[in-house]
Design an enzyme around this catalytic site. Structure first.
Site, short mmCIF file in Angstrom:
data_model
loop_
_atom_site.label_atom_id
_atom_site.label_comp_id
_atom_site.label_asym_id
_atom_site.label_seq_id
_atom_site.Cartn_x
_atom_site.Cartn_y
_atom_site.Cartn_z
N ASN A 151 0.81 -1.22 0.00
CA ASN A 151 0.00 0.00 0.00
C ASN A 151 0.84 1.27 0.00
O ASN A 151 1.96 1.30 0.52
CB ASN A 151 -0.92 0.03 1.23
CG ASN A 151 -2.29 -0.53 0.93
OD1 ASN A 151 -2.68 -0.63 -0.23
ND2 ASN A 151 -3.03 -0.90 1.96
N HIS A 152 0.29 2.32 -0.60
CA HIS A 152 0.80 3.68 -0.47
C HIS A 152 -0.15 4.44 0.46
O HIS A 152 -1.32 4.07 0.60
CB HIS A 152 0.81 4.39 -1.82
CG HIS A 152 1.74 3.79 -2.81
ND1 HIS A 152 2.24 4.51 -3.87
CD2 HIS A 152 2.28 2.55 -2.92
CE1 HIS A 152 3.03 3.75 -4.59
NE2 HIS A 152 3.06 2.54 -4.04
N ARG A 153 0.34 5.46 1.06
CA ARG A 153 -0.57 6.35 1.79
C ARG A 153 -1.46 7.05 0.76
O ARG A 153 -0.99 7.57 -0.24
CB ARG A 153 0.24 7.38 2.58
CG ARG A 153 -0.63 8.27 3.42
CD ARG A 153 0.18 9.24 4.26
NE ARG A 153 -0.73 10.21 4.87
CZ ARG A 153 -0.34 11.24 5.60
NH1 ARG A 153 0.96 11.44 5.83
NH2 ARG A 153 -1.23 12.07 6.11
N SER B 52 -0.19 10.25 -3.38
CA SER B 52 0.08 8.87 -2.96
C SER B 52 1.52 8.46 -3.26
O SER B 52 1.88 7.30 -3.07
CB SER B 52 -0.88 7.92 -3.68
OG SER B 52 -0.69 8.01 -5.09
#
Length: 218
Positions: free
Chosen positions: A92-94, A100
């Protein structure tokens, strides 16, 4: 012929002798600090990776590293088809802010950087789950025992036991049994029986009569 040990790498015997090279009991080939796999869960692949922990762990969960904070937990007697991927939380990315972009992974020193995500939920698969060809299980998914994930399904969130899910995004199309029957099946938990009793009760386990299965319990 006795049922193969869960430590058997290639458990499927071929009629002409030898073993099917693309089918493995995962507990026999994966030794990864962030992956837990129950006995007799297997994967089949038409283009199998090397029979090593890195080969199979990297194929099924390519974003799960030894230093990842999350885990992938797979129960007993699960069936994993060609092309299945578990996209765990480290992929995941923020994405709760404006960008992102993962600035933190470039140049080192990622810990504490504002572009790093802060939630790393485990991905948990129950027992006797059939995951169809090309299905993708997203970070933090929790799949109940007895579920069937259709080919190509993209699955997230919590899926109740004995559900059939299909599509992208995956949706529940039906429950395999009534709620009372599901409760009994979870209580019977045939996947925890001794393997000898499981093999003896094959007809009841693969049939549709919950009372017959309960009567076969050790």
């Amino acid at each position: 012929m006795p049922f193969p040990s869960p430590r058997e790498i290639h458990p499927v015997a071929l009629p002409g002798g030898g073993r099917h090279p693309g089918t493995v009991f995962l507990s026999a080939v994966i030794d990864h600090p962030r992956i837990e796999i129950g006995a007799y869960s297997y994967a089949s692949d038409r283009d199998p990776p090397p029979d090593t922990s890195d080969g199979w762990a990297g194929r099924l969960a390519p974003h799960l590293y030894s230093f990842s904070p999350e885990r992938l937990v797979i129960g007993r007697f699960c069936q994993i088809a060609h092309g299945v991927r578990f996209i765990t939380a480290s992929a995941n990315h923020r994405h709760d802010g404006i960008s992102s972009f993962p600035f933190a992974i470039f140049g080192g020193g990622a810990e504490g950087r504002p572009s790093m995500p802060t939630r790393f939920p485990d991905t948990v698969i129950g027992n006797d789950v059939w995951i169809g060809e090309g299905a993708m299980v997203l970070p933090g998914a929790r799949i109940g025992s007895g579920c069937i994930l259709g080919a190509g399904a993209v699955v997230r969130g919590e899926i109740p036991p004995y559900s059939v899910v299909v599509g992208n995004p995956a949706r529940i199309v039906r429950r395999r049994f009534a709620e009372a029957e599901i409760a009994r099946l979870l209580s019977v938990a045939w996947w925890d029986w001794p393997i000898e009793r499981i093999v003896e009760a094959e007809a009841a386990i693969c049939g549709g009569d919950v009372d017959a299965l309960a009567a076969a319990a050790p």
